[in-house]
Design an enzyme around this catalytic site. Sequence first.
Site, short mmCIF file in Angstrom:
data_model
loop_
_atom_site.label_atom_id
_atom_site.label_comp_id
_atom_site.label_asym_id
_atom_site.label_seq_id
_atom_site.Cartn_x
_atom_site.Cartn_y
_atom_site.Cartn_z
N ASP A 45 -12.74 3.79 5.44
CA ASP A 45 -11.83 4.66 4.67
C ASP A 45 -10.39 4.32 5.02
OD1 ASP A 45 -11.59 7.33 3.02
OD2 ASP A 45 -10.16 7.46 4.67
N TYR A 50 -1.30 5.13 5.45
CA TYR A 50 -1.62 4.97 6.88
C TYR A 50 -0.88 3.78 7.48
CZ TYR A 50 -5.58 8.04 5.64
OH TYR A 50 -6.37 9.05 5.17
N LYS A 80 -6.42 5.05 -1.12
CA LYS A 80 -5.82 6.22 -1.76
C LYS A 80 -4.42 5.92 -2.28
CE LYS A 80 -8.31 8.74 1.80
NZ LYS A 80 -8.20 7.87 2.96
N HIS A 113 -4.44 10.79 -3.39
CA HIS A 113 -4.40 11.32 -2.02
C HIS A 113 -4.08 12.82 -1.96
CE1 HIS A 113 -3.69 9.66 2.29
NE2 HIS A 113 -4.16 10.88 2.35
#
Length: 325
Positions: A45, A50, A80, A113
Amino acid sequence: MAASCVLLHTGQKMPLIGLGTWKSDHGQVKAAIKYALSVGYRHIDCAAIYGNETEIGEALKEAVGPGKAVSREELFVTSKLWNTKHHPEDVEPAFRKTLADLQLEYLDLYLIHWPYAFERGDNLFPLNADGTMRYDFVDYKETWKALEALVAKGLVRALGLSNFNSRQIDDVLSVASVRPAVLQVECHPYLAQNELIAHCHARGLEVTAYSPLGSADRAWRDSGHPVLLEEPVVLSLAEKYGRSPAQILLRWQVQRKVVCIPKSVTPSRILQNIQVFDFNFSPEDVKQLDALNKNHRYIVPCLKVDEKNIPRDAGHPMYPFHDPY
């Protein structure tokens, strides 16, 4: 040991345990991915926000593909779309950047997201002078239509939502020609999400739990919050079954067919987190864990005002957490 799967309405098999990568630092995430793949993980994931998709891509390039340890077909990769890229014309460029960073030819699942948007542009957290966010008010249904075009182009196999409430899910379903296959939300025994999960299952969506262990390393940690991994019920069941507290929390989810994406960069924990398919809870033990639900949400993006954490985005009309579920 291969993790068992849920079946998406697209026909894809999605492994019940995946490796989460939120807050996995540079210099650590590549080794974590390679180790996870070596011990049987087949679900990773990711997310653009990130900031580590390039390093994840290096790991995937080394470990996945023809003649490598893992074939691309047996791997399930999610990413996302970030809040600054909700305008329909921004969706495909954002997606293609993720695809290039991950060094893949397609994604298995792509999620919006958050339901609300930030101001467009390359500043990921655009701020006003007073430190509040600069928002955009593009409708997520328009964003969804742009995601559907990615499926038509063969770039992604399934689409989904993250941090949407039940009303917002139904809103997307009302316009969708490609139906969402997955909802990803915070979920653990303190925030069991029973109504939301039932809502999703009734509409053909599977549910992925993020922060299934309570996210002790979250940014907005408040000293007054209960610590899930120290919960007495969890500790007593860990002792009873000869398992770690984390394995108890993950087994509770997979036993009710909720996908989990625990994040770790520690090999022993990465291994432990997937070793949850060789024991079962009795109905009484499930009841004990079910009884911990108190609708306690750990992950709420916050701003500090007068030394207090206040929800950062609660004023946005598409903020998801005002509704009961």
